[in-house]
Design an enzyme around this catalytic site. Structure first.
Site, PDB file in Angstrom:
ATOM      1  CB  THR A 151      -0.972   0.177   1.379  1.00 52.48           C
ATOM      2  OG1 THR A 151      -1.535   1.142   1.343  1.00 52.48           O
ATOM      3  CG2 THR A 151      -0.113   0.155   2.428  1.00 52.48           C
ATOM      4  CD  GLU A 166      -2.932  -0.462   5.684  1.00 50.63           C
ATOM      5  OE1 GLU A 166      -3.891  -0.291   4.746  1.00 50.63           O
ATOM      6  OE2 GLU A 166      -2.037   0.462   5.638  1.00 50.63           O
ATOM      7  CE  LYS A 182      -8.289   5.011  -2.611  1.00 53.52           C
ATOM      8  NZ  LYS A 182      -8.986   3.996  -2.183  1.00 53.52           N
ATOM      9  CD1 TRP A 199      -5.441   5.205  -2.859  1.00 55.71           C
ATOM     10  CD2 TRP A 199      -4.195   5.465  -1.236  1.00 55.71           C
ATOM     11  NE1 TRP A 199      -5.968   4.794  -1.836  1.00 55.71           N
ATOM     12  CE2 TRP A 199      -5.518   4.942  -0.623  1.00 55.71           C
ATOM     13  CE3 TRP A 199      -3.137   5.475  -0.315  1.00 55.71           C
ATOM     14  CZ2 TRP A 199      -5.485   4.659   0.460  1.00 55.71           C
ATOM     15  CZ3 TRP A 199      -3.229   5.563   0.889  1.00 55.71           C
ATOM     16  CH2 TRP A 199      -4.515   5.052   1.564  1.00 55.71           C
TER      17      TRP A 199
HETATM   18  P1  AMP Z   1      -6.348   0.605  -0.211  1.00 57.92           P
HETATM   19  O1  AMP Z   1      -5.580   0.195   0.950  1.00 57.92           O
HETATM   20  O2  AMP Z   1      -5.685   1.211  -1.247  1.00 57.92           O
HETATM   21  O3  AMP Z   1      -7.521  -0.167  -0.446  1.00 57.92           O
HETATM   22  O4  AMP Z   1      -7.253   2.164   0.371  1.00 57.92           O
HETATM   23  C1  AMP Z   1      -7.769   2.099   1.635  1.00 57.92           C
HETATM   24  C2  AMP Z   1      -8.402   3.639   1.813  1.00 57.92           C
HETATM   25  O5  AMP Z   1      -9.357   3.695   0.902  1.00 57.92           O
HETATM   26  C3  AMP Z   1      -9.501   3.674   2.839  1.00 57.92           C
HETATM   27  O6  AMP Z   1      -8.546   4.109   4.137  1.00 57.92           O
HETATM   28  C4  AMP Z   1     -10.402   4.835   2.709  1.00 57.92           C
HETATM   29  O7  AMP Z   1      -9.618   6.114   2.729  1.00 57.92           O
HETATM   30  C5  AMP Z   1     -10.460   4.478   1.315  1.00 57.92           C
HETATM   31  N1  AMP Z   1     -11.847   3.856   0.871  1.00 57.92           N
HETATM   32  C6  AMP Z   1     -12.049   2.621   0.921  1.00 57.92           C
HETATM   33  N2  AMP Z   1     -13.319   2.398   0.726  1.00 57.92           N
HETATM   34  C7  AMP Z   1     -13.957   3.338   0.785  1.00 57.92           C
HETATM   35  C8  AMP Z   1     -15.356   3.803   0.839  1.00 57.92           C
HETATM   36  N3  AMP Z   1     -16.375   2.975   0.496  1.00 57.92           N
HETATM   37  N4  AMP Z   1     -15.715   5.146   1.121  1.00 57.92           N
HETATM   38  C9  AMP Z   1     -14.586   5.911   1.294  1.00 57.92           C
HETATM   39  N5  AMP Z   1     -13.362   5.691   1.260  1.00 57.92           N
HETATM   40  C10 AMP Z   1     -13.184   4.402   1.032  1.00 57.92           C
END
Ligand code: AMP
Length: 547
Positions: A186, A331, A444, A449
């Site tokens: 990540t 995570e 995002k 990211w």
């Molecule tokens: P990742 O580890 O790349 O999957 O990103 C995780 C992050 O994506 C989380 O900490 C959130 O900030 C964001 N995220 C994931 N799902 C959602 C959702 N349904 N609504 C808003 N933010 C989300």
């Protein structure tokens, strides 16, 4: 006194054995990089996974060795999921959308010894191969007929030839369920990407949990098309949960445009899917323009970024598809919460129901969550108080892989250790969590990211730049796109185009800022940090040239 039950370890190999024995005739259909549609069954998947395990043995891959992939969603990638973890090695799925430099850094950090890749990514692999210090074997996921005529990759191997040379007799070894099974990186706002190392136990518990009715509700009557990539947190666990439940799987390969997805959904009678909002936006636009319907699809899991309320309504009212909002993180393997209504919600008005469904939902059993104030004190579940979202559970990270930056968990006053998600949320009296903001400043874009600090650092390497802040600005297609806010050095001149040119070959194209805004000053807080929240407010209505 201990219980007197069998001590059978929870292993990834048990999923493929189960799928073979109990629903071996169920199909796995893939759109291949080669262009055609491939179909076979879980039974055939198992046979080939065993051949692959023998091939990995022959290549000298042993327990806990890392095997990397750069691959789309497809049956060969699925074979790697099962063969690599099944034999006790670690599957490291790399996101091919990163820059070659980032890919090389991650592969070297993970100490990947072997890299399997789809032909689409041949140019990337040719570029990074000289930098991959540990990779001894490169394998192209294709047959002899499609192998590149010439390549700079040393000793490039052909996947189908590797398999064909092997027996399909293989006994999956039994070992401790806490052994590592897969690895995903990540990217954080500070420093380098961080590796999350899943175990067989955490993977299996996550698999059980996401299958339940009030979670993904997967069954032997489903046909699932995971749009979410297998390089994005194991396609949210679907390759494992489909094998558990006996659902038919449909893999879209590299074709993620609206037309290709819709064709596959219809031709394979897909009943459910999962992906980030931007992919759905592309599909819905295409369907709207061409006046198309879904004849079998009835629900889709939307996560990775917030599900826009308008999209929720379009899915439900226009297409009769339940859009189910989910939240998770790399995570968390990744699922933390999912929004399914309770019995009491049957009485809600349509608008109130939509409001509820736009929330990220309730914690899946196994995940405990709470919101805390800056002092770490728990905040009430009233749907109003918002604070830092903390989680714990058997599929939540406890430490990052080979990482020196310190313990990621925070103990509370009782000594219980929680993972701070970096998200800010509310939780209502019924346990429905809603993300209101993220404390991280990461941008995002289309579910991917972009590190604001990386973008700022490059700007700051330009001689005319005094201060730079990168913030996300709303974009109708990509959710957010980066806007670079810059203070020039007194007496220096640099134009927007010159600054953007400065990024060439430093970041991937999709990470480039969409625009540059020149300001006299960037607001700074008491500790000398830039106040990006203030900046975001200032640029709330900013119209990017790409809209
Ligand atoms: P990742 O580890 O790349 O999957 O990103 C995780 C992050 O994506 C989380 O900490 C959130 O900030 C964001 N995220 C994931 N799902 C959602 C959702 N349904 N609504 C808003 N933010 C989300």
């Amino acid at each position: 006194m201990l219980g007197l039950m069998q001590d059978v370890p929870l292993l990834v190999s048990s999923l493929i054995r189960h799928a073979d024995r109990h629903h071996g005739d169920v199909e796995i259909v893939s759109r291949r990089v080669e262009g055609d549609i491939h179909r076979y069954t879980y039974r055939e998947l198992h046979v080939r996974a065993k051949q692959l395990a023998n091939a990995l043995d022959a290549l000298g891959i042993s327990m806990s060795d890392r095997v990397a992939t750069l691959a789309w969603n497809g049956y060969r990638h699925m074979e790697l999921y099962y063969a690599v973890a099944g034999k006790g090695a670690v599957l490291h799925t790399i996101n091919p959308r990163l820059t070659p430099e980032q890919i090389a850094w991650i592969a070297n950090h993970a100490e990947d010894g072997c890299l399997f890749f789809d032909l689409t990514f041949l140019p990337i692999v040719e570029k990074v191969a000289p930098q991959l210090t540990r990779v001894k074997t490169f394998v192209a996921l294709t047959d002899r007929a499609h192998m590149p005529a010439a390549s700079t990759i040393p000793g490039l191997k052909c996947y189908e030839e590797l398999l064909a040379a092997q027996d399909d007799e293989y006994v999956w070894p039994e070992f401790d369920e806490k052994v590592a099974s897969s690895l995903c990186y990540t990217s954080g706002t500070t420093g380098n990407p961080k590796g999350v190392l899943y175990s067989h136990r955490s993977t299996l518990l996550h698999t059980f949990a996401i299958t339940w009715p009030d979670v993904m509700n997967l069954s032997a009557r489903d046909t699932i098309l995971p749009v979410v990539p297998m390089f994005h947190v194991n396609a949210w666990g679907i390759p494992y949960a489909a094998a558990l439940s006996g659902a038919k799987l449909v893999f879209p390969g590299p074709a993620l445009d609206g037309k290709s997805l819709h064709e596959l959904i219809e031709s394979e009678k897909v009943t459910m899917s999962a992906g980030v909002p931007t992919v759905w936006q592309g599909l819905l636009n295409y369907m709207d323009q061409n006046k198309l319907e879904f004849s079998t699809m009835r629900r889709t899991i939307v996560g990775g970024a917030a599900l826009p309320p308008a999209m929720l309504r379009t899915f439900e009212e226009r297409y009769n598809v339940a859009a189910v909002h989910a939240w998770g993180m790399t995570e968390l393997s990744p699922l933390g919460t999912l929004c399914a209504p309770r019995a009491k919600h049957a009485e809600l008005s349509r608008d109130a129901l939509y409001q509820m469904k736009a929330k990220q939902g309730r914690a899946v059993f196994g995940i405990d969550m709470k919101i805390v104030d800056p002092d770490g004190c728990e905040l009430p579940w009233d749907g109003k108080a918002f604070g830092d979202l903390m989680v714990r559970g058997p599929w939540v990270v406890s430490e990052y892989f080979h990482d020196e930056s310190g313990d990621p968990l925070l103990p509370d006053t009782d000594g219980v250790r929680w993972f701070p998600t970096g998200d800010v949320a509310t939780i209502d009296a019924d346990g429905y969590m809603q993300i209101t903001d993220r404390s991280k400043d990461v941008i995002k874009s289309g579910g991917e990211w972009i590190s604001s600090i990386e973008i700022e650092n490059i700007a700051l390497s330009h001689p005319a730049v005094a201060m730079a802040a990168c913030i996300g600005v709303k974009h109708p297609k990509w959710d957010e796109r980066p806007l670079l806010v810059v203070v020039r050095k007194p007496g220096s001149e640099v134009s927007r185009d010159e600054l953007l040119h400065h990024y060439e070959s430093k970041v991937a194209k999709w990470q480039l800022p969409d625009d540059v805004a020149f300001v006299d000053a960037i607001p700074v807080g008491a500790t000398g940090k830039m106040l990006k929240n203030k900046l975001r407010d200032q640029f709330r209505d900013y119209r990017l040239p790409t809209i």
